[in-house]
Design a protein around this motif. Structure first.
Motif, PDB file in Angstrom:
ATOM      1  N   ILE A  66       0.862  -1.180   0.000  1.00 45.80           N
ATOM      2  CA  ILE A  66       0.000   0.000   0.000  1.00 45.80           C
ATOM      3  C   ILE A  66       0.899   1.232   0.000  1.00 45.80           C
ATOM      4  O   ILE A  66       1.757   1.383   0.875  1.00 45.80           O
ATOM      5  N   ALA A  67       0.696   2.118  -0.969  1.00 48.37           N
ATOM      6  CA  ALA A  67       1.489   3.342  -1.079  1.00 48.37           C
ATOM      7  C   ALA A  67       0.824   4.482  -0.300  1.00 48.37           C
ATOM      8  O   ALA A  67      -0.238   4.322   0.294  1.00 48.37           O
ATOM      9  N   GLY A  68       1.479   5.629  -0.328  1.00 44.89           N
ATOM     10  CA  GLY A  68       0.866   6.853   0.174  1.00 44.89           C
ATOM     11  C   GLY A  68       0.868   7.047   1.667  1.00 44.89           C
ATOM     12  O   GLY A  68       0.294   8.006   2.172  1.00 44.89           O
ATOM     13  N   GLY A  69       1.472   6.127   2.413  1.00 41.36           N
ATOM     14  CA  GLY A  69       1.526   6.292   3.858  1.00 41.36           C
ATOM     15  C   GLY A  69       0.240   5.991   4.587  1.00 41.36           C
ATOM     16  O   GLY A  69       0.129   6.233   5.791  1.00 41.36           O
ATOM     17  N   GLY A  70      -0.753   5.432   3.882  1.00 38.56           N
ATOM     18  CA  GLY A  70      -2.010   5.100   4.538  1.00 38.56           C
ATOM     19  C   GLY A  70      -3.133   4.963   3.533  1.00 38.56           C
ATOM     20  O   GLY A  70      -2.910   4.911   2.317  1.00 38.56           O
ATOM     21  N   ILE A  71      -4.372   4.924   4.043  1.00 34.35           N
ATOM     22  CA  ILE A  71      -5.536   4.739   3.188  1.00 34.35           C
ATOM     23  C   ILE A  71      -6.663   5.672   3.631  1.00 34.35           C
ATOM     24  O   ILE A  71      -6.778   6.024   4.809  1.00 34.35           O
ATOM     25  N   ALA A  72      -7.479   6.051   2.669  1.00 35.31           N
ATOM     26  CA  ALA A  72      -8.678   6.836   2.961  1.00 35.31           C
ATOM     27  C   ALA A  72      -9.803   5.888   3.357  1.00 35.31           C
ATOM     28  O   ALA A  72     -10.041   4.879   2.696  1.00 35.31           O
ATOM     29  N   THR A  73     -10.489   6.225   4.454  1.00 39.59           N
ATOM     30  CA  THR A  73     -11.634   5.450   4.916  1.00 39.59           C
ATOM     31  C   THR A  73     -12.835   6.383   5.024  1.00 39.59           C
ATOM     32  O   THR A  73     -12.680   7.608   4.992  1.00 39.59           O
ATOM     33  N   SER A  81       2.365   2.505   8.454  1.00 34.76           N
ATOM     34  CA  SER A  81       3.823   2.590   8.384  1.00 34.76           C
ATOM     35  C   SER A  81       4.393   1.297   7.810  1.00 34.76           C
ATOM     36  O   SER A  81       3.757   0.237   7.907  1.00 34.76           O
ATOM     37  N   PRO A  82       5.588   1.338   7.218  1.00 36.82           N
ATOM     38  CA  PRO A  82       6.216   0.101   6.760  1.00 36.82           C
ATOM     39  C   PRO A  82       6.321  -0.904   7.905  1.00 36.82           C
ATOM     40  O   PRO A  82       6.613  -0.531   9.051  1.00 36.82           O
ATOM     41  N   ASN A  83       6.069  -2.161   7.615  1.00 36.26           N
ATOM     42  CA  ASN A  83       6.086  -3.186   8.655  1.00 36.26           C
ATOM     43  C   ASN A  83       7.212  -4.212   8.478  1.00 36.26           C
ATOM     44  O   ASN A  83       7.201  -5.258   9.127  1.00 36.26           O
ATOM     45  N   THR A  84       8.162  -3.905   7.588  1.00 34.38           N
ATOM     46  CA  THR A  84       9.359  -4.736   7.444  1.00 34.38           C
ATOM     47  C   THR A  84      10.560  -3.819   7.241  1.00 34.38           C
ATOM     48  O   THR A  84      10.407  -2.615   6.985  1.00 34.38           O
ATOM     49  N   PRO A  90       4.036  -0.586   3.681  1.00 33.50           N
ATOM     50  CA  PRO A  90       3.373  -1.628   4.471  1.00 33.50           C
ATOM     51  C   PRO A  90       2.919  -2.741   3.533  1.00 33.50           C
ATOM     52  O   PRO A  90       2.347  -2.474   2.476  1.00 33.50           O
ATOM     53  N   ILE A  91       3.179  -3.987   3.918  1.00 33.98           N
ATOM     54  CA  ILE A  91       2.992  -5.095   2.993  1.00 33.98           C
ATOM     55  C   ILE A  91       2.292  -6.275   3.664  1.00 33.98           C
ATOM     56  O   ILE A  91       2.568  -6.616   4.818  1.00 33.98           O
ATOM     57  N   HIS A  92       1.346  -6.854   2.959  1.00 36.02           N
ATOM     58  CA  HIS A  92       0.693  -8.123   3.308  1.00 36.02           C
ATOM     59  C   HIS A  92      -0.123  -8.075   4.594  1.00 36.02           C
ATOM     60  O   HIS A  92      -0.373  -9.116   5.214  1.00 36.02           O
ATOM     61  N   TRP A  96       0.157 -11.954   9.271  1.00 38.57           N
ATOM     62  CA  TRP A  96       1.327 -12.823   9.129  1.00 38.57           C
ATOM     63  C   TRP A  96       2.414 -12.513  10.152  1.00 38.57           C
ATOM     64  O   TRP A  96       3.342 -13.307  10.325  1.00 38.57           O
ATOM     65  N   GLN A  97       2.294 -11.386  10.846  1.00 39.90           N
ATOM     66  CA  GLN A  97       3.302 -10.997  11.832  1.00 39.90           C
ATOM     67  C   GLN A  97       2.811 -11.168  13.268  1.00 39.90           C
ATOM     68  O   GLN A  97       3.405 -10.623  14.197  1.00 39.90           O
TER      69      GLN A  97
END
Length: 294
Positions: A66-73, A81-84, A90-92, A96-97
Motif C-alpha cells: 500500500i502506497a501513500g503512507g495510509g488509506i482513505a476510509t 507505516s512500513p512493517n518490514t 506496508p505489505i501483506h 502474518w506478523q
C-alpha cells in the motif's frame, strides 16, 4: 526455543503448521516418498521465525503493498507505516506478523484464529483441511472495529521450481506501473507471461498482479512425477513472483491487485462494517502423474 508445530495428515499427505508464526504452513509433503508439495522448510528456515522462509502464510486484512503512507476510509485517513525492514511500503497486512491460536484440531483438519488490533480491530480465521491429497485453505476476516474499513485477502504459497516446472493459469490483463513505482494501469498480458496452456516459468524476474482469472491453475512438476490442480474462490486476481535463479516461485490467489486502496474504484476490496465478513478459499489437489512406458 523451538517453534511448536501442529501436524495434520490424510491417507496421502502430511502437513506441519506453525500457528505462532502468522499461521504459516511449514511443510506439506507426500507421505510415501517425502516429496515436498510446497517449498520445503529446513531447520534454519524454521529457526528464522520468519513466515517468508516457510511454505505459505495468510494475507489479511490486505495483500501486497500500500502506497501513500495510509488509506482513505469513510471516517478519515488511516496512517500506515512500513512493517518490514526490506520494503518501503506496508505489505501483506498484519496477520502474518502475529501469533494465531489453535481453536480446534482433528487428525486432518484445524481452525486457527487471530484477534488483532493492528492496524484496526478485526478477527481472522484460517480453516485447514486435508483429504485424499487435497489441501483446502479458507481464510475469513470479520471486521470488529467501530469504524468501517476496506478489507482484502490473499494466500502466499511458495512452490518448488526447477527447469521442469510448468504453470497453467490464464489471465486477461496484467497490472503495470512506471519503473520503480507500484502498478497503476492494466494492459494485455504479453506473450512471455501468458499461461493459457502449461508452459515453463519465465527466466527473467516477474513480480506482477494479473486479473481476469477464472480461479483455476495447474502446477506440474514432471521430474517429481506430480501436478497440483488448484482452484480458488473469492480471488479474481493472482500475483506471480518468479525471482531469478531461485528454487521457488510464488503463485498467490488474492482478492485485489497491488495498491488497490489507491486505484480507481478500489478493485476487489470490501468495505466492511462491524461484524461483516469476507472469505477467500484455495484448494490444492495432489495428482501423481502416470508413469510413461519404457
Amino acid at each position: 526455543m523451538s517453534t511448536p508445530l501442529l501436524h495434520l495428515q490424510d491417507a496421502l499427505t502430511s502437513l506441519s503448521i506453525a500457528p505462532s508464526l502468522g499461521a504459516s504452513l511449514v511443510n506439506w509433503q507426500v507421505k510415501a516418498s517425502g516429496q515436498p508439495l510446497l517449498r520445503p522448510t529446513d531447520a534454519n528456515g524454521l529457526a528464522s521465525a520468519n513466515p517468508r522462509a516457510l511454505g505459505c502464510y495468510p494475507l489479511v486484512p490486505w495483500s501486497n503493498r500500500i502506497a501513500g503512507g495510509g488509506i482513505a476510509t469513510p471516517d478519515g485517513w488511516l496512517q500506515l507505516s512500513p512493517n518490514t525492514t526490506h520494503d518501503p511500503y506496508p505489505i501483506h497486512g498484519s496477520g502474518w506478523q502475529q501469533a494465531w491460536e489453535v481453536q480446534r484440531q482433528t487428525q486432518r483438519s484445524a481452525r486457527l484464529g487471530l484477534s488483532s488490533q493492528i492496524p484496526f480491530a478485526y478477527q481472522a480465521l484460517l480453516d485447514i483441511d486435508l483429504h485424499d491429497g487435497c489441501l483446502t485453505l479458507q481464510l475469513t476476516v470479520i471486521h470488529q472495529d467501530t469504524r468501517p474499513m476496506w478489507h482484502g485477502l490473499g494466500l502466499h504459497p511458495y512452490f518448488p521450481r526447477n527447469a521442469h516446472t510448468r504453470l497453467q493459469a490464464a489471465a486477461e490483463t496484467v497490472w503495470i506501473g512506471e519503473p520503480g513505482q507500484l502498478p497503476e494501469r492494466q494492459e494485455a498480458v504479453p506473450q512471455q507471461w501468458r499461461f493459457e496452456r502449461l508452459r515453463p516459468l519465465p527466466t527473467a524476474v516477474v513480480d506482477h498482479a494479473f486479473s481476469g482469472w477464472s480461479g483455476q491453475c495447474l502446477i506440474e512438476q514432471a521430474d517429481a512425477g506430480y501436478r497440483l490442480s488448484c482452484s480458488a474462490q473469492g480471488a479474481e486476481h493472482f500475483l506471480l513472483f518468479c525471482p531469478e535463479q531461485r528454487d521457488f516461485f510464488c503463485f498467490e490467489p488474492v482478492s485485489h491487485p497491488i495498491n488497490a486502496h489507491h486505484l480507481p474504484q478500489r478493485p476487489g476490496l470490501r468495505l466492511l462494517q462491524r461484524g461483516q465478513r469476507h472469505t477467500l478459499g484455495l484448494r490444492l489437489q495432489y495428482q501423481p502423474l502416470a508413469e510413461q512406458p519404457g
